[in-house]
Design a protein around this motif. Structure first.
Motif, PDB file in Angstrom:
ATOM      1  N   PHE A   1     -19.972  60.655  12.298  1.00 28.98           N
ATOM      2  CA  PHE A   1     -18.762  61.420  12.064  1.00 28.98           C
ATOM      3  C   PHE A   1     -18.863  62.722  12.841  1.00 28.98           C
ATOM      4  CE2 PHE A   1     -16.674  64.702   9.288  1.00 28.98           C
ATOM      5  CZ  PHE A   1     -15.368  64.380   9.636  1.00 28.98           C
ATOM      6  N   ASP A   2     -17.861  63.000  13.663  1.00 26.17           N
ATOM      7  CA  ASP A   2     -17.788  64.249  14.422  1.00 26.17           C
ATOM      8  C   ASP A   2     -16.798  65.156  13.697  1.00 26.17           C
ATOM      9  OD1 ASP A   2     -17.015  66.302  16.238  1.00 26.17           O
ATOM     10  OD2 ASP A   2     -17.701  65.058  17.919  1.00 26.17           O
ATOM     11  N   ARG A   3     -17.294  66.230  13.125  1.00 23.05           N
ATOM     12  CA  ARG A   3     -16.457  67.128  12.331  1.00 23.05           C
ATOM     13  C   ARG A   3     -15.449  67.891  13.183  1.00 23.05           C
ATOM     14  NH1 ARG A   3     -19.243  70.402   7.930  1.00 23.05           N
ATOM     15  NH2 ARG A   3     -19.124  71.941   9.579  1.00 23.05           N
ATOM     16  N   VAL A   4     -15.710  68.044  14.476  1.00 22.47           N
ATOM     17  CA  VAL A   4     -14.779  68.752  15.353  1.00 22.47           C
ATOM     18  C   VAL A   4     -13.564  67.889  15.681  1.00 22.47           C
ATOM     19  CG1 VAL A   4     -14.487  69.782  17.645  1.00 22.47           C
ATOM     20  CG2 VAL A   4     -16.577  70.220  16.349  1.00 22.47           C
ATOM     21  N   THR A   5     -13.814  66.647  16.078  1.00 24.02           N
ATOM     22  CA  THR A   5     -12.720  65.765  16.486  1.00 24.02           C
ATOM     23  C   THR A   5     -12.168  64.924  15.355  1.00 24.02           C
ATOM     24  OG1 THR A   5     -14.178  63.921  17.046  1.00 24.02           O
ATOM     25  CG2 THR A   5     -13.756  65.567  18.784  1.00 24.02           C
ATOM     26  N   GLY A   6     -12.941  64.783  14.258  1.00 24.65           N
ATOM     27  CA  GLY A   6     -12.546  63.909  13.164  1.00 24.65           C
ATOM     28  C   GLY A   6     -12.831  62.441  13.442  1.00 24.65           C
ATOM     29  N   GLN A   7     -13.448  62.155  14.580  1.00 25.06           N
ATOM     30  CA  GLN A   7     -13.730  60.773  14.981  1.00 25.06           C
ATOM     31  C   GLN A   7     -14.905  60.200  14.196  1.00 25.06           C
ATOM     32  OE1 GLN A   7     -15.343  60.235  18.923  1.00 25.06           O
ATOM     33  NE2 GLN A   7     -14.629  58.127  19.029  1.00 25.06           N
TER      34      GLN A   7
ATOM     35  N   ALA B   1     -27.333  61.507   7.173  1.00 24.28           N
ATOM     36  CA  ALA B   1     -28.280  62.268   7.979  1.00 24.28           C
ATOM     37  C   ALA B   1     -27.527  63.239   8.888  1.00 24.28           C
ATOM     38  CB  ALA B   1     -29.147  61.311   8.802  1.00 24.28           C
ATOM     39  N   PRO B   2     -27.351  64.487   8.440  1.00 27.60           N
ATOM     40  CA  PRO B   2     -26.734  65.476   9.319  1.00 27.60           C
ATOM     41  C   PRO B   2     -27.655  65.766  10.499  1.00 27.60           C
ATOM     42  CG  PRO B   2     -26.811  66.240   7.038  1.00 27.60           C
ATOM     43  CD  PRO B   2     -27.661  65.020   7.131  1.00 27.60           C
ATOM     44  N   ASP B   3     -27.085  65.878  11.694  1.00 24.57           N
ATOM     45  CA  ASP B   3     -27.880  66.170  12.883  1.00 24.57           C
ATOM     46  C   ASP B   3     -28.407  67.601  12.781  1.00 24.57           C
ATOM     47  OD1 ASP B   3     -28.763  66.896  15.484  1.00 24.57           O
ATOM     48  OD2 ASP B   3     -27.406  65.425  16.382  1.00 24.57           O
ATOM     49  N   PRO B   4     -29.724  67.796  12.766  1.00 23.16           N
ATOM     50  CA  PRO B   4     -30.266  69.153  12.620  1.00 23.16           C
ATOM     51  C   PRO B   4     -30.010  70.040  13.844  1.00 23.16           C
ATOM     52  CG  PRO B   4     -32.047  67.565  12.898  1.00 23.16           C
ATOM     53  CD  PRO B   4     -30.773  66.779  12.800  1.00 23.16           C
ATOM     54  N   LEU B   5     -29.644  69.440  14.982  1.00 25.85           N
ATOM     55  CA  LEU B   5     -29.380  70.223  16.191  1.00 25.85           C
ATOM     56  C   LEU B   5     -27.890  70.443  16.452  1.00 25.85           C
ATOM     57  CD1 LEU B   5     -32.052  68.579  18.530  1.00 25.85           C
ATOM     58  CD2 LEU B   5     -32.220  70.725  17.235  1.00 25.85           C
TER      59      LEU B   5
ATOM     60  N   GLU C   1     -29.143  50.115   0.601  1.00 25.25           N
ATOM     61  CA  GLU C   1     -29.104  51.490   1.077  1.00 25.25           C
ATOM     62  C   GLU C   1     -30.119  51.638   2.214  1.00 25.25           C
ATOM     63  OE1 GLU C   1     -29.539  53.873  -2.432  1.00 25.25           O
ATOM     64  OE2 GLU C   1     -27.426  53.633  -2.915  1.00 25.25           O
ATOM     65  N   THR C   2     -29.726  51.141   3.369  1.00 31.67           N
ATOM     66  CA  THR C   2     -30.580  51.142   4.547  1.00 31.67           C
ATOM     67  C   THR C   2     -30.991  52.579   4.873  1.00 31.67           C
ATOM     68  OG1 THR C   2     -29.422  49.200   5.360  1.00 31.67           O
ATOM     69  CG2 THR C   2     -30.702  50.452   6.968  1.00 31.67           C
ATOM     70  N   PRO C   3     -32.299  52.843   5.007  1.00 36.85           N
ATOM     71  CA  PRO C   3     -32.725  54.220   5.248  1.00 36.85           C
ATOM     72  C   PRO C   3     -32.405  54.710   6.662  1.00 36.85           C
ATOM     73  CG  PRO C   3     -34.629  52.759   5.120  1.00 36.85           C
ATOM     74  CD  PRO C   3     -33.420  51.937   4.804  1.00 36.85           C
ATOM     75  N   LEU C   4     -31.991  55.959   6.720  1.00 36.00           N
ATOM     76  CA  LEU C   4     -31.631  56.647   7.947  1.00 36.00           C
ATOM     77  C   LEU C   4     -32.086  58.087   7.771  1.00 36.00           C
ATOM     78  CD1 LEU C   4     -29.932  56.233  10.592  1.00 36.00           C
ATOM     79  CD2 LEU C   4     -27.981  57.092   9.278  1.00 36.00           C
TER      80      LEU C   4
ATOM     81  N   VAL D   1     -22.602  64.023  11.826  1.00 33.08           N
ATOM     82  CA  VAL D   1     -23.206  63.502  10.605  1.00 33.08           C
ATOM     83  C   VAL D   1     -23.297  61.984  10.743  1.00 33.08           C
ATOM     84  CG1 VAL D   1     -23.024  63.313   8.092  1.00 33.08           C
ATOM     85  CG2 VAL D   1     -22.185  65.372   9.258  1.00 33.08           C
ATOM     86  N   TYR D   2     -24.494  61.449  10.556  1.00 30.91           N
ATOM     87  CA  TYR D   2     -24.737  60.010  10.627  1.00 30.91           C
ATOM     88  C   TYR D   2     -24.834  59.457   9.210  1.00 30.91           C
ATOM     89  CZ  TYR D   2     -25.791  60.936  15.489  1.00 30.91           C
ATOM     90  OH  TYR D   2     -25.701  61.326  16.810  1.00 30.91           O
ATOM     91  N   SER D   3     -24.366  58.234   9.027  1.00 34.39           N
ATOM     92  CA  SER D   3     -24.491  57.582   7.727  1.00 34.39           C
ATOM     93  C   SER D   3     -24.576  56.074   7.938  1.00 34.39           C
ATOM     94  CB  SER D   3     -23.308  57.918   6.813  1.00 34.39           C
ATOM     95  OG  SER D   3     -22.103  57.418   7.341  1.00 34.39           O
ATOM     96  N   VAL D   4     -24.982  55.385   6.870  1.00 30.45           N
ATOM     97  CA  VAL D   4     -25.106  53.941   6.924  1.00 30.45           C
ATOM     98  C   VAL D   4     -23.791  53.328   6.463  1.00 30.45           C
ATOM     99  CG1 VAL D   4     -26.342  51.957   5.977  1.00 30.45           C
ATOM    100  CG2 VAL D   4     -27.579  54.020   6.598  1.00 30.45           C
ATOM    101  N   GLY D   5     -23.367  52.275   7.168  1.00 31.93           N
ATOM    102  CA  GLY D   5     -22.134  51.573   6.832  1.00 31.93           C
ATOM    103  C   GLY D   5     -22.418  50.152   6.399  1.00 31.93           C
ATOM    104  N   TRP D   6     -21.383  49.322   6.424  1.00 26.31           N
ATOM    105  CA  TRP D   6     -21.512  47.929   6.031  1.00 26.31           C
ATOM    106  C   TRP D   6     -22.583  47.205   6.831  1.00 26.31           C
ATOM    107  CZ3 TRP D   6     -19.370  46.551   1.706  1.00 26.31           C
ATOM    108  CH2 TRP D   6     -18.196  47.141   1.279  1.00 26.31           C
TER     109      TRP D   6
END
Length: 172
Positions: free
Chosen positions: A30-36, A9-13, A52-55, A18-23
């Motif tokens: 995920f912050d594309r600027v910092t790589g964190q 789920a990319p943040d539209p704002l 595949e938990t919905p988000l 970018v958000y995603s489902v993990g274990w």
């Protein structure tokens, strides 16, 4: 995302988040600027999720991100806080969760033992929480506050006019 499958789920704002489902139903950011990569949500042990938990972001409220367990959760502050916005949607007076929905056209045998969800013969079983969890979330792109939810035990729930309603077709 962090894995071979699952919701992203990319943040539209903020296109850098970018958000995603993990274990085990966790939510990662995920912050594309910092790589964190940060874990921003860990569900309680008694929450039920599917593989595949919905988000899903709301198409009408760009700051609202929804997450599905047996309850629908949402965050409006970048995953700093989450709130439960539904009752247990895998159960309803009309279709109690303990009644297994038939799959593949056969009726379950109430005397039969529960199948092993990892059984080789049932390759799709990991996608179906045996006790029911939200499998899909569909906020309406046309109507504010309207949300469709489907559960792994065959229920379809609709949130509209500030109320949840089981709208599962009787023959489904």
């Amino acid at each position: 995302g962090g894995f071979e499958s699952g919701y992203i789920a990319p943040d539209p704002l903020n296109s850098n988040l970018v958000y995603s489902v993990g274990w085990f139903g966790t939510v990662l950011r995920f912050d594309r600027v910092t790589g964190q990569i940060a874990t921003v949500y860990v569900p309680p042990a008694d929450y039920k999720t599917v593989w595949e938990t919905p988000l899903v972001y709301s198409p009408r409220e760009a700051h609202t991100l929804y997450y599905g367990a047996q309850y629908l959760l949402k965050t409006t502050d970048g995953a700093a806080t989450w709130s439960v916005v539904s009752p247990d949607l895998s159960n309803s007076p009309q279709h109690p969760a303990e009644v297994k929905k038939p799959r593949g056209g056969h009726q379950p045998d109430p005397e039969a033992e529960e199948e092993d969800p990892t059984a080789e013969a049932d390759k799709d079983s990991a996608q179906f929480a045996r006790t029911g969890a939200i499998h899909t979330i569909a906020p309406s792109p046309r109507e504010d506050g309207m949300i469709w939810v489907g559960t792994s035990n065959g229920l379809i729930q609709l949130f509209r006019a500030n109320a949840w309603q089981d709208v599962t077709p009787p023959d489904l």
